[in-house]
Scaffold this active site. Structure first.
Site, PDB file in Angstrom:
ATOM      1  N   ASP A 163       0.963  -1.158   0.063  1.00 58.79           N
ATOM      2  CA  ASP A 163       0.245  -0.018  -0.015  1.00 58.79           C
ATOM      3  C   ASP A 163       0.838   1.144  -0.021  1.00 58.79           C
ATOM      4  OD1 ASP A 163      -2.372  -1.798   0.417  1.00 58.79           O
ATOM      5  OD2 ASP A 163      -1.334  -1.909   2.420  1.00 58.79           O
ATOM      6  N   HIS A 191      -4.666  -3.550   6.037  1.00 61.99           N
ATOM      7  CA  HIS A 191      -4.496  -3.685   4.683  1.00 61.99           C
ATOM      8  C   HIS A 191      -5.789  -4.021   4.090  1.00 61.99           C
ATOM      9  CE1 HIS A 191      -2.790  -4.805   0.827  1.00 61.99           C
ATOM     10  NE2 HIS A 191      -3.251  -6.212   0.933  1.00 61.99           N
TER      11      HIS A 191
HETATM   12  P1  NAD Z   1      -1.830 -18.815  -4.633  1.00 59.24           P
HETATM   13  O1  NAD Z   1      -2.901 -19.235  -4.464  1.00 59.24           O
HETATM   14  O2  NAD Z   1      -0.915 -18.662  -5.848  1.00 59.24           O
HETATM   15  O3  NAD Z   1      -0.713 -19.515  -3.578  1.00 59.24           O
HETATM   16  C1  NAD Z   1      -0.732 -19.761  -2.147  1.00 59.24           C
HETATM   17  C2  NAD Z   1       0.053 -20.768  -1.941  1.00 59.24           C
HETATM   18  O4  NAD Z   1      -0.150 -21.164  -0.596  1.00 59.24           O
HETATM   19  C3  NAD Z   1      -0.308 -22.302  -2.597  1.00 59.24           C
HETATM   20  O5  NAD Z   1       0.866 -23.056  -3.204  1.00 59.24           O
HETATM   21  C4  NAD Z   1      -0.856 -23.107  -1.368  1.00 59.24           C
HETATM   22  O6  NAD Z   1      -0.883 -24.579  -1.729  1.00 59.24           O
HETATM   23  C5  NAD Z   1      -0.244 -22.564  -0.333  1.00 59.24           C
HETATM   24  N1  NAD Z   1      -1.108 -22.858   1.057  1.00 59.24           N
HETATM   25  C6  NAD Z   1      -2.348 -22.953   1.122  1.00 59.24           C
HETATM   26  N2  NAD Z   1      -2.377 -23.116   2.344  1.00 59.24           N
HETATM   27  C7  NAD Z   1      -1.294 -23.480   3.102  1.00 59.24           C
HETATM   28  C8  NAD Z   1      -0.703 -23.926   4.430  1.00 59.24           C
HETATM   29  N3  NAD Z   1      -1.494 -24.046   5.370  1.00 59.24           N
HETATM   30  N4  NAD Z   1       0.607 -24.098   4.513  1.00 59.24           N
HETATM   31  C9  NAD Z   1       1.490 -23.719   3.457  1.00 59.24           C
HETATM   32  N5  NAD Z   1       1.067 -23.354   2.296  1.00 59.24           N
HETATM   33  C10 NAD Z   1      -0.287 -23.198   1.929  1.00 59.24           C
HETATM   34  O7  NAD Z   1      -1.681 -17.493  -3.701  1.00 59.24           O
HETATM   35  P2  NAD Z   1      -0.784 -16.089  -3.963  1.00 59.24           P
HETATM   36  O8  NAD Z   1      -1.121 -15.250  -4.783  1.00 59.24           O
HETATM   37  O9  NAD Z   1       0.602 -16.268  -3.891  1.00 59.24           O
HETATM   38  O10 NAD Z   1      -1.258 -15.212  -2.601  1.00 59.24           O
HETATM   39  C11 NAD Z   1      -1.001 -15.657  -1.336  1.00 59.24           C
HETATM   40  C12 NAD Z   1      -1.664 -14.791  -0.236  1.00 59.24           C
HETATM   41  O11 NAD Z   1      -1.021 -13.247  -0.114  1.00 59.24           O
HETATM   42  C13 NAD Z   1      -3.098 -14.581  -0.394  1.00 59.24           C
HETATM   43  O12 NAD Z   1      -3.719 -14.954   0.818  1.00 59.24           O
HETATM   44  C14 NAD Z   1      -3.399 -13.352  -0.916  1.00 59.24           C
HETATM   45  O13 NAD Z   1      -4.490 -12.708  -0.759  1.00 59.24           O
HETATM   46  C15 NAD Z   1      -2.143 -12.522  -0.099  1.00 59.24           C
HETATM   47  N6  NAD Z   1      -1.563 -11.441  -0.572  1.00 59.24           N
HETATM   48  C16 NAD Z   1      -1.313 -10.316   0.366  1.00 59.24           C
HETATM   49  C17 NAD Z   1      -1.015  -9.171  -0.323  1.00 59.24           C
HETATM   50  C18 NAD Z   1      -0.412  -7.828   0.724  1.00 59.24           C
HETATM   51  O14 NAD Z   1      -0.152  -6.909   0.310  1.00 59.24           O
HETATM   52  N7  NAD Z   1      -0.464  -8.231   1.966  1.00 59.24           N
HETATM   53  C19 NAD Z   1      -0.754  -8.815  -1.623  1.00 59.24           C
HETATM   54  C20 NAD Z   1      -0.960  -9.731  -2.337  1.00 59.24           C
HETATM   55  C21 NAD Z   1      -1.401 -11.068  -2.005  1.00 59.24           C
HETATM   56  C1  LMR Z   2      -3.315  -6.787  -2.810  1.00 57.51           C
HETATM   57  O1  LMR Z   2      -3.436  -5.847  -2.037  1.00 57.51           O
HETATM   58  O2  LMR Z   2      -3.010  -6.644  -3.788  1.00 57.51           O
HETATM   59  C2  LMR Z   2      -3.506  -8.195  -2.281  1.00 57.51           C
HETATM   60  O3  LMR Z   2      -4.019  -8.035  -0.705  1.00 57.51           O
HETATM   61  C3  LMR Z   2      -4.368  -9.210  -2.760  1.00 57.51           C
HETATM   62  C4  LMR Z   2      -5.927  -8.701  -2.771  1.00 57.51           C
HETATM   63  O4  LMR Z   2      -6.773  -9.590  -2.371  1.00 57.51           O
HETATM   64  O5  LMR Z   2      -6.210  -7.492  -3.033  1.00 57.51           O
END
Ligand code: NAD
Ligand code: LMR
Length: 330
Positions: A163, A191
């Site tokens: 952010d 967030h």
């Molecule tokens: P994705 O679905 O591509 O990958 C998630 C991975 O986590 C998968 O490989 C899955 O098997 C694994 N997983 C699920 N449960 C698990 C567990 N208990 N232990 C270990 N691994 C596990 O998702 P992504 O795009 O990589 O996103 C991951 C997370 O990050 C999501 O919750 C997404 O919303 C979050 N995210 C946060 C931000 C932020 O700014 N905070 C930004 C982008 C994404």
């Molecule tokens: C983001 O801000 O891009 C991540 O938290 C993914 C989402 O769910 O928006």
């Protein structure tokens, strides 16, 4: 003499953020170009084959700093002696969902992983929660881990850096100033779309950027909603949530925490110490400076009425999320 390797755990290693993150960690972008790392990769049993594929690619990069790696589906193994833990693995949201809609599904992951960190990690481990809703997931991991009395609450942080970086880019575009010249931004709170990107103190080469822009309507009607809803806009455009920019923000967050921010403000989601009237323990985005592996909240900022309203609004949402997981932590 070569430095001893640092153990770095990445959960969700087979996921899309994992794929953008691991190669940068192994190339030294997170902990420094002279710092060897051992990667401890955690994912679900059904994702182990995909993790092996990522490890094959990591091998094929012949990174000089990659001193070892393991893949596992067991949190006790993944967090053993870990010094930096990136908790990415969780379900991402899809179109039409808010991040907090993921709470029921994802919260349990962070009780299990919090317990493993509390028992097996290096006591000084630095934990960054990326998996959404990241503030409350970090709160859960902190609450579970600290029951074991080894790791301190302040070691648990959540990712508001994406952010922060999004807000910097919007401000650079609007003011016509280089993004690298912008200093002293903060994104307060959760967030989520309730976050408050506060540009009142931002300067560029000594000029106040709010005064340069001189458009309060832009702040309220364009800047805040654009930053707050950027994640949803990316999901809408890509069909998947942000990944490379999220990995980049995770690298920025840990790099600054470990190597220092050289006096600059950065935003970190951290357990409140009561500063700015935010109740103690809530994981909230604050302006911090970092040095010697520690962060310190920037104190003494004036909070005007608009800012207080926005800070309370995002706090209220975090308090609701906390109430929603109280049973899980009882
Ligand atoms: P994705 O679905 O591509 O990958 C998630 C991975 O986590 C998968 O490989 C899955 O098997 C694994 N997983 C699920 N449960 C698990 C567990 N208990 N232990 C270990 N691994 C596990 O998702 P992504 O795009 O990589 O996103 C991951 C997370 O990050 C999501 O919750 C997404 O919303 C979050 N995210 C946060 C931000 C932020 O700014 N905070 C930004 C982008 C994404
Ligand atoms: C983001 O801000 O891009 C991540 O938290 C993914 C989402 O769910 O928006």
């Amino acid at each position: 003499m070569a430095k001893a390797p640092v153990r770095v755990t990445v959960t969700g290693a087979a996921g899309q953020i994992g794929y953008s993150l691991l190669f940068r960690i192994a190339s030294g972008e997170m902990l420094g170009k002279d710092q060897p790392v051992i990667l401890q990769l955690l994912d679900l049993p059904q994702a182990q084959k995909a993790v092996k594929g990522v490890m094959m690619e990591l091998e094929d990069c012949a990174f000089p700093l990659l001193a070892g790696m393991i893949a596992t589906d067991d949190p006790a193994v993944a967090f053993k002696d870990t010094q930096v833990a990136l908790l990415v693995g969780a379900r991402p949201r899809g179109p039409g969902m808010e991040r907090k809609d993921l709470l029921t599904e994802n919260a349990k992951i962070f009780t299990v992983q919090g317990a493993a960190i509390g028992q097996y990690a290096d006591p000084n481990v630095k934990v960054l929660v990326v998996g959404n809703p990241c503030n409350t997931n970090a709160y859960i991991a902190k609450a579970t881990a600290t029951k074991f009395g080894r790791v301190k609450p302040g070691n648990f942080t959540a990712m508001l850096r994406l952010d922060h970086n999004r807000a910097l880019s919007q401000l650079a575009a609007k003011s016509g100033r280089d993004v690298s010249s912008l200093k002293s931004l903060v994104v307060w709170g959760n967030h989520s779309p309730t976050m408050y990107a506060d540009y009142r103190y931002v300067t560029s080469n000594g000029d106040n950027v709010k005064a340069l822009i001189n458009d309060e309507t832009w702040n309220r009607d364009t800047f805040l909603p654009t930053v707050g809803k950027r994640g949803a806009a990316i999901i809408e455009a890509r069909g998947l949530s942000s990944a490379a920019s999220a990995a980049n923000a995770a690298i920025d967050h840990i790099r600054d925490w470990v190597l220092g921010s050289n006096g600059e403000w950065v935003t970190m989601g951290i357990p409140s110490d009561g500063s700015y009237g935010i109740p103690e323990g809530i994981i909230y985005g604050f302006p911090v400076t970092t040095a010697n592996g520690e962060y310190k909240i920037v104190q003494g900022l004036e909070i005007d009425e608009f800012s207080r309203d926005r800070m309370n609004f995002t706090l209220k949402e975090l308090e609701e999320e906390r109430a929603g997981v109280a049973d899980l932590l009882a």
